[in-house]
Design a protein around this motif. Structure first.
Motif, short mmCIF file in Angstrom:
data_model
loop_
_atom_site.label_atom_id
_atom_site.label_comp_id
_atom_site.label_asym_id
_atom_site.label_seq_id
_atom_site.Cartn_x
_atom_site.Cartn_y
_atom_site.Cartn_z
N THR A 368 0.83 -1.20 0.00
CA THR A 368 0.00 0.00 0.00
C THR A 368 0.86 1.26 0.00
O THR A 368 0.57 2.23 -0.71
CB THR A 368 -0.95 0.01 1.21
N SER A 369 1.95 1.23 0.78
CA SER A 369 2.83 2.40 0.83
C SER A 369 3.65 2.54 -0.45
O SER A 369 3.96 3.66 -0.88
CB SER A 369 3.76 2.33 2.05
N THR A 370 3.99 1.42 -1.08
CA THR A 370 4.79 1.51 -2.30
C THR A 370 3.94 2.00 -3.48
O THR A 370 4.42 2.75 -4.33
CB THR A 370 5.45 0.17 -2.64
N ALA A 386 6.66 0.06 -12.39
CA ALA A 386 6.20 -1.29 -12.08
C ALA A 386 6.01 -1.41 -10.57
O ALA A 386 6.66 -0.71 -9.80
CB ALA A 386 7.22 -2.31 -12.56
N PRO A 387 5.10 -2.29 -10.12
CA PRO A 387 4.92 -2.46 -8.67
C PRO A 387 6.22 -2.78 -7.94
O PRO A 387 6.43 -2.35 -6.80
CB PRO A 387 3.92 -3.62 -8.58
N GLU A 388 7.10 -3.56 -8.60
CA GLU A 388 8.40 -3.84 -7.99
C GLU A 388 9.20 -2.55 -7.84
O GLU A 388 9.76 -2.26 -6.77
CB GLU A 388 9.18 -4.84 -8.85
N SER A 389 9.26 -1.76 -8.90
CA SER A 389 10.03 -0.51 -8.89
C SER A 389 9.47 0.50 -7.88
O SER A 389 10.22 1.34 -7.37
CB SER A 389 10.04 0.12 -10.27
N CYS A 390 8.16 0.42 -7.61
CA CYS A 390 7.57 1.31 -6.61
C CYS A 390 8.27 1.17 -5.26
O CYS A 390 8.33 2.14 -4.48
CB CYS A 390 6.09 1.02 -6.44
N HIS A 391 8.80 -0.01 -4.97
CA HIS A 391 9.51 -0.21 -3.71
C HIS A 391 10.79 0.63 -3.67
O HIS A 391 11.12 1.22 -2.63
CB HIS A 391 9.85 -1.69 -3.53
#
Length: 440
Positions: A368-370, A386-391
Motif C-alpha cells: 500500500t505504501s509503495t 512497475a509495482p516492484e520498482s515502486c519499492h
C-alpha cells in the motif's frame, strides 16, 4: 532556457560495456553450492542437465571481468541500451528536499524492464551451443516476457511457467508472451509431475516462484538435453549479465560529476539490485568510495529482513543444489501481491553474502505504501513504475525526506527497473481504496 547537464545523461551505443563485472572476484568468503545428496560442492558436470556449458562456466567464475560477445552488445542496442540516467527534479521539488535524486531508466526497453539484459545473453549462449528450446518460470511476467521475446532473435522456442497469482492478476502478460510465440502455463500446472502433485495437495494455491522453478527445471531435466533452463534472477551468471546497468550508471555519474551517497533498488531474487549496484559495490569493497546500498523488499517476502542465512533449495521440490542464502524456506508461499517479481522465498547468494558482510542494508515495505509512492512518482515525473520498482521509489523518497529533516544535501540514485503499464490493475485498486496489505 538552460537545461542542466545532469537532467538526463546519455551514452552512445558504442559505449555499451564490453565486459560484465563479476562481484565474486571482490566479495570474500563466498560458499559454493552443495549437492543435496553428497553435501559436497557442486561440480560443473552436475549442472549440465539444465544449463549449457558456457552458462555453467560463468556461474562458477571468479574472474573480475568477463567479455560480452559482439552479438550480445548488438542485441543490447535493440533493447534501447544504453539507458538514460535522469534526475527527478519535479519529485525533489514536491518533497522540498535538499537531496538530489537520480534514477536509471530500465523502463524504456521495448520489454518494459531490465530483464532483457540477461535473457538476451542466455538465449545467445544456449543457441550457440545448439539448444532449441528454453524453459523458465516467471512471477509478475517481466522475465517471461523478456525470454519469450529474445528467444525469437535466436530461433529458439520458449515455455514459461507463470505463478498462478500473477497469471490471474495480469492476463495481458500472458497475451504478450503468446504474441512472442511462447507457451505459457499457470503454475502449478498439469504439465509436470511436481505441478500435478501440488495441485492435488493444494488445489486453491496461488503458487510461488519456487514451485514454478521446480516445474521448469523438471521439464528441462527430463528432455534428454534438447531443452535447457533459463532463469531471470538469483544465480551468479544472471547477476553478471545485469551489471551492464551499473557499469553504464558509473560512466554516467562520472559525466555528471555525481557521487552517490545511496544506491537503491528493489530486490526479489536480486537481479536488478545486483546489476545496478555491484560494479559500484566492488569499488566500495576495494576502498574507493563510501556509498551505501539499500535493497528494498516486499513485506510479503522479506527474505533478508526476516529470513535466515543458511543453505536451502532454490525451488520448492528440492531439485536444485543447496544454496547459501537468506531464505524464508523453500516451501514458503507468499501472499499474491501485485509485485510478483518480489515473491521469491530466497535471495541471490551474492546479494545474500554482501548483506551478511554488511555491504547491503535491507528494508521492507507494505504494497500500500509503495503504490502510494508510485502514484506520486507518476504525478511528478510522468512515469508509472512497475509495482516492484515502486519499492525503490518509496525507499528513495524516504531517504530524501530524511535529508529534508537533517538539512543534508545527499545524493540518491535508484534503479527504475520497469514500467507499470501492464500492472494497472494494482493501481486501480490503490486509487479506489481496495488495495490489500502485503504484510505476512
Amino acid at each position: 532556457m538552460t537545461i542542466p547537464k545532469d537532467a538526463r545523461i546519455c551514452l552512445s551505443a558504442e559505449e555499451i560495456p564490453k565486459k560484465w563485472y563479476n562481484l565474486a572476484a571482490d566479495l570474500k568468503g563466498i560458499k559454493p553450492m552443495l549437492n543435496p545428496v553428497t553435501r559436497e560442492p557442486v561440480k560443473e558436470k552436475e549442472l549440465e542437465a539444465i544449463f549449457c556449458k558456457e552458462i555453467i562456466k560463468q556461474e562458477m567464475s571468479k574472474e573480475r571481468y568477463i567479455g560480452i560477445p559482439d552479438e550480445v552488445r548488438e542485441g543490447y542496442v535493440a533493447l534501447n541500451r544504453p539507458s538514460y540516467l535522469q534526475r527527478a527534479y519535479r519529485l525533489e521539488k514536491y518533497l522540498r528536499t535538499p537531496a538530489k535524486i537520480y534514477f536509471k531508466r530500465e523502463d524504456m526497453s521495448p520489454l518494459g524492464s531490465h530483464k532483457g539484459n540477461t535473457a538476451l545473453a542466455q538465449a545467445y549462449f544456449n543457441a550457440k551451443s545448439g539448444i532449441t528450446t528454453l524453459t523458465t518460470e516467471t512471477g509478475a511476467g517481466q522475465w517471461g516476457t523478456a525470454l519469450a521475446m529474445v528467444s525469437n532473435l535466436y530461433g529458439l522456442d520458449s515455455t514459461v511457467f507463470m505463478v498462478r497469482g500473477s497469471y490471474e492478476q495480469k492476463p495481458f502478460r500472458k497475451t504478450l508472451m503468446n504474441t512472442y510465440g511462447c507457451k505459457v502455463y499457470s503454475s502449478p500446472s498439469m504439465q509436470t509431475e511436481y505441478g500435478r502433485k501440488v495441485l492435488k495437495e493444494h488445489p486453491e494455491t496461488s503458487g510461488s516462484l519456487g514451485i514454478a522453478i521446480s516445474e521448469a527445471c523438471e521439464l528441462a531435466a527430463q528432455s534428454g538435453g534438447t531443452v535447457k533452463y533459463a532463469l531471470g534472477s538469483v544465480m551468479n551468471h544472471v547477476m553478471l549479465h545485469q551489471t551492464v546497468i551499473g557499469l553504464e550508471t558509473m560512466e554516467q555519474m562520472k559525466i555528471g560529476e555525481i557521487e552517490p551517497d545511496y544506491m537503491v533498488a528493489c530486490v526479489g531474487g536480486g537481479s536488478n539490485f545486483a546489476g545496478f549496484t555491484f560494479p559500484m559495490m566492488g569499488e566500495t569493497m576495494r576502498g574507493k568510495n563510501e556509498c551505501q546500498y539499500i535493497a528494498v523488499e516486499s513485506e510479503a517476502a522479506p527474505s533478508m529482513s526476516k529470513g535466515e542465512f543458511k543453505y536451502d533449495f532454490g525451488d520448492s521440490a528440492g531439485m536444485t543444489p543447496l544454496i547459501l542464502m537468506y531464505t524464508l524456506g523453500s516451501e514458503f508461499i507468499p501472499n499474491a501481491i501485485h509485485a510478483g517479481g518480489l515473491r521469491y522465498h530466497g535471495m541471490s547468494p551474492l546479494v545474500s553474502e554482501a548483506c551478511h558482510q554488511g555491504f547491503v542494508k535491507p528494508v521492507a515495505y507494505d504494497q500500500t505504501s509503495t503504490f502510494e509512492a508510485g502514484v506520486l512518482f507518476a504525478r511528478t515525473e510522468g512515469i508509472v513504475p512497475a509495482p516492484e520498482s515502486c519499492h525503490a521509489v518509496k525507499a528513495a523518497m524516504d531517504l530524501a525526506l530524511e535529508c529534508k529533516e537533517s538539512k543534508e544535501e545527499k545524493t540518491i540514485v535508484f534503479c527504475l527497473s520497469g514500467h507499470g503499464y501492464l500492472d494497472l490493475g494494482g493501481y486501480e485498486k490503490f486509487v479506489n481504496g481496495t488495495l490489500e496489505s502485503s504484510a505476512l
